[in-house]
Design an enzyme around this catalytic site. Structure first.
Site, PDB file in Angstrom:
ATOM      1  N   SER A  81       0.862  -1.185   0.000  1.00 57.31           N
ATOM      2  CA  SER A  81       0.000   0.000   0.000  1.00 57.31           C
ATOM      3  C   SER A  81       0.896   1.232   0.000  1.00 57.31           C
ATOM      4  O   SER A  81       2.049   1.170   0.458  1.00 57.31           O
ATOM      5  CB  SER A  81      -0.856   0.010   1.285  1.00 57.31           C
ATOM      6  OG  SER A  81      -1.482   1.271   1.458  1.00 57.31           O
TER       7      SER A  81
ATOM      8  N   LYS B 100       2.573  -3.115   6.124  1.00 57.81           N
ATOM      9  CA  LYS B 100       2.762  -2.969   4.672  1.00 57.81           C
ATOM     10  C   LYS B 100       4.198  -2.555   4.337  1.00 57.81           C
ATOM     11  O   LYS B 100       4.719  -2.915   3.271  1.00 57.81           O
ATOM     12  CB  LYS B 100       1.747  -1.972   4.115  1.00 57.81           C
ATOM     13  CG  LYS B 100       0.298  -2.485   4.163  1.00 57.81           C
ATOM     14  CD  LYS B 100       0.128  -3.745   3.316  1.00 57.81           C
ATOM     15  CE  LYS B 100      -1.329  -4.122   3.136  1.00 57.81           C
ATOM     16  NZ  LYS B 100      -1.507  -5.308   2.289  1.00 57.81           N
TER      17      LYS B 100
ATOM     18  N   TYR C 128      -1.203  -0.915  10.499  1.00 59.68           N
ATOM     19  CA  TYR C 128      -1.343  -1.386   9.107  1.00 59.68           C
ATOM     20  C   TYR C 128      -0.153  -0.908   8.267  1.00 59.68           C
ATOM     21  O   TYR C 128       0.417  -1.677   7.480  1.00 59.68           O
ATOM     22  CB  TYR C 128      -2.666  -0.842   8.566  1.00 59.68           C
ATOM     23  CG  TYR C 128      -2.921  -1.076   7.104  1.00 59.68           C
ATOM     24  CD1 TYR C 128      -3.352  -2.316   6.647  1.00 59.68           C
ATOM     25  CD2 TYR C 128      -2.775  -0.045   6.173  1.00 59.68           C
ATOM     26  CE1 TYR C 128      -3.612  -2.528   5.297  1.00 59.68           C
ATOM     27  CE2 TYR C 128      -3.040  -0.244   4.822  1.00 59.68           C
ATOM     28  CZ  TYR C 128      -3.452  -1.485   4.389  1.00 59.68           C
ATOM     29  OH  TYR C 128      -3.710  -1.685   3.061  1.00 59.68           O
TER      30      TYR C 128
HETATM   31  N1  LIG Z   1      -8.754  -0.609  -0.858  1.00 59.94           N
HETATM   32  C1  LIG Z   1      -7.691   0.176  -0.695  1.00 59.94           C
HETATM   33  O1  LIG Z   1      -7.794   1.418  -0.632  1.00 59.94           O
HETATM   34  C2  LIG Z   1      -6.329  -0.433  -0.596  1.00 59.94           C
HETATM   35  C3  LIG Z   1      -5.225   0.422  -0.707  1.00 59.94           C
HETATM   36  C4  LIG Z   1      -3.952  -0.133  -0.617  1.00 59.94           C
HETATM   37  C5  LIG Z   1      -3.779  -1.482  -0.421  1.00 59.94           C
HETATM   38  N2  LIG Z   1      -4.883  -2.286  -0.293  1.00 59.94           N
HETATM   39  C6  LIG Z   1      -4.633  -3.707  -0.076  1.00 59.94           C
HETATM   40  O2  LIG Z   1      -5.260  -4.446  -1.097  1.00 59.94           O
HETATM   41  C7  LIG Z   1      -5.553  -5.754  -0.625  1.00 59.94           C
HETATM   42  C8  LIG Z   1      -6.991  -6.113  -0.975  1.00 59.94           C
HETATM   43  O3  LIG Z   1      -7.837  -5.208  -0.331  1.00 59.94           O
HETATM   44  P1  LIG Z   1      -9.258  -4.759  -0.911  1.00 59.94           P
HETATM   45  O4  LIG Z   1      -9.305  -3.293  -0.790  1.00 59.94           O
HETATM   46  O5  LIG Z   1      -9.522  -5.398  -2.213  1.00 59.94           O
HETATM   47  O6  LIG Z   1     -10.191  -5.339   0.236  1.00 59.94           O
HETATM   48  P2  LIG Z   1     -11.557  -6.212   0.239  1.00 59.94           P
HETATM   49  O7  LIG Z   1     -12.389  -5.873  -0.934  1.00 59.94           O
HETATM   50  O8  LIG Z   1     -12.125  -6.042   1.596  1.00 59.94           O
HETATM   51  O9  LIG Z   1     -10.974  -7.683   0.073  1.00 59.94           O
HETATM   52  C9  LIG Z   1     -10.151  -8.250   1.035  1.00 59.94           C
HETATM   53  C10 LIG Z   1      -9.986  -9.701   0.701  1.00 59.94           C
HETATM   54  O10 LIG Z   1      -9.136 -10.337   1.663  1.00 59.94           O
HETATM   55  C11 LIG Z   1      -9.793 -11.493   2.183  1.00 59.94           C
HETATM   56  N3  LIG Z   1      -9.283 -11.723   3.516  1.00 59.94           N
HETATM   57  C12 LIG Z   1      -9.343 -10.914   4.595  1.00 59.94           C
HETATM   58  N4  LIG Z   1      -8.712 -11.462   5.649  1.00 59.94           N
HETATM   59  C13 LIG Z   1      -8.232 -12.652   5.219  1.00 59.94           C
HETATM   60  C14 LIG Z   1      -7.478 -13.682   5.816  1.00 59.94           C
HETATM   61  N5  LIG Z   1      -7.109 -13.625   7.105  1.00 59.94           N
HETATM   62  N6  LIG Z   1      -7.166 -14.774   5.085  1.00 59.94           N
HETATM   63  C15 LIG Z   1      -7.531 -14.865   3.790  1.00 59.94           C
HETATM   64  N7  LIG Z   1      -8.241 -13.918   3.165  1.00 59.94           N
HETATM   65  C16 LIG Z   1      -8.587 -12.827   3.870  1.00 59.94           C
HETATM   66  C17 LIG Z   1     -11.269 -11.169   2.063  1.00 59.94           C
HETATM   67  O11 LIG Z   1     -12.084 -12.308   1.915  1.00 59.94           O
HETATM   68  P3  LIG Z   1     -12.876 -13.093   3.076  1.00 59.94           P
HETATM   69  O12 LIG Z   1     -13.550 -12.049   3.911  1.00 59.94           O
HETATM   70  O13 LIG Z   1     -13.788 -13.975   2.305  1.00 59.94           O
HETATM   71  O14 LIG Z   1     -11.785 -13.837   3.790  1.00 59.94           O
HETATM   72  C18 LIG Z   1     -11.289 -10.445   0.717  1.00 59.94           C
HETATM   73  O15 LIG Z   1     -11.284 -11.381  -0.330  1.00 59.94           O
HETATM   74  C19 LIG Z   1      -5.247  -5.744   0.873  1.00 59.94           C
HETATM   75  O16 LIG Z   1      -3.988  -6.322   1.116  1.00 59.94           O
HETATM   76  C20 LIG Z   1      -5.203  -4.267   1.214  1.00 59.94           C
HETATM   77  O17 LIG Z   1      -4.363  -4.013   2.311  1.00 59.94           O
HETATM   78  C21 LIG Z   1      -6.143  -1.793  -0.382  1.00 59.94           C
END
Ligand SMILES: NC(=O)c1ccc[n+]([C@@H]2O[C@H](COP(=O)([O-])OP(=O)(O)OC[C@H]3O[C@@H](n4cnc5c(N)ncnc54)[C@H](OP(=O)(O)O)[C@@H]3O)[C@@H](O)[C@H]2O)c1
Length: 256
Positions: free
Chosen positions: A145, A162, A158
């Protein structure tokens, strides 16, 4: 284009039940990869895998909690059992159960964040690297991130996790280059998903974020797919240890 083609490749995508991971899983399948779609909830990954199959792709839905070493090992062995190889691993599953100043996080919250985001990434790498070495190469993509590069306000624990993912990426890139395994990270800015809902639902925060983003909007999961395809395919064969920032330019405005 051939250089982005993933025909014959087997990919594991964690956190693929929604958001960025779902878009990456669907996109890799469209590019020709067989995709193991994984998250904690079987019914959620079933839905994504079914969608891929209905679109003519190949997918396997596998439940795995990245905080549970046995489940991570089973994710890899089941993928291997079905397709006999693993070429691409995307460490995308992430969590953030704490908002606020760093020292208001309790031990349990810090432990959970590090366990899933950082140690979960370590666990999957530990499982797939020996297979990739035997196969003569592979691609590891770690979703970090912009908060891993500069602190995300109210997201200290967090951000630390990261930043750790970025250093893990660089360490492994150095250690695995001679095995022809490329290890890279993607650092998204604010992307509209369930995970970040608390940020983009807040009108003031959203307005501020759009204001400091040169490209004038927050991201959507599809904005991350091109970077992931690049790092998964032969297009990136001479790229390792890098952090590809996908943020609409918001890092340029750091400090504004
Ligand atoms: N959205 C942003 O602004 C943003 C920015 C920078 C980085 N990121 C990173 O991008 C990645 C994806 O995030 P997203 O925004 O797409 O979030 P999201 O839509 O909430 O998806 C998160 C995913 O992770 C799974 N998950 C959560 N805890 C888990 C665990 N302990 N074991 C296995 N699976 C798990 C969830 O599925 P289940 O609930 O079915 O397990 C879901 O599939 C993350 O690493 C996040 O830190 C996001």
């Amino acid at each position: 284009m051939d250089v982005f083609n993933l025909e014959g490749k087997v990919a594991i995508v964690t956190g693929a039940s929604k958001g960025i991971g779902e878009v990456i899983a669907r996109g890799f399948a469209k590019a020709g990869a067989k995709v193991a779609v994984s998250s904690r909830k079987q019914e959620s990954v079933d839905r994504v895998a079914q969608g891929i199959q209905e679109a003519g792709g190949e997918a396997l839905a596998l439940q795995a909690h990245m905080g549970v070493p046995d489940q991570v090992a089973a994710l890899v062995s089941q993928t291997l059992g079905r397709w006999g190889r693993v070429d691409i691993a995307v460490n995308n599953a992430g969590t953030n159960p704490h908002f606020g100043p760093l020292l208001t996080a309790d031990e349990g919250q810090l432990e959970k964040i590090l366990d899933v985001n950082l140690k979960g990434t370590f666990r999957l790498c530990k499982q797939v690297v020996p297979l990739m070495e035997d196969q003569g190469g592979g691609k590891i993509i770690n979703i970090t991130s912009v908060a891993g590069i500069r602190p995300g306000p109210g997201m200290g624990a967090y951000s630390i996790s990261k930043a750790g993912v970025i250093m893990l990426t660089k360490v492994l890139a150095g250690e695995l280059g001679s095995s022809n395994i490329q290890v890279n990270a993607i650092a998204p800015g604010l992307i509209k998903t369930k995970f970040s809902q608390v940020l983009w639902e807040n009108e003031d925060l959203l307005k501020h974020q759009v204001g400091v983003t040169p490209l004038g909007r927050i991201g959507i999961p599809e904005d991350v797919l091109g970077a992931a395809l690049f790092l998964a395919s032969s297009a990136s064969d001479w790229v390792t240890g890098t952090v590809l920032v996908v943020d609409g330019g918001s890092m340029v405005a750091a400090g504004l």
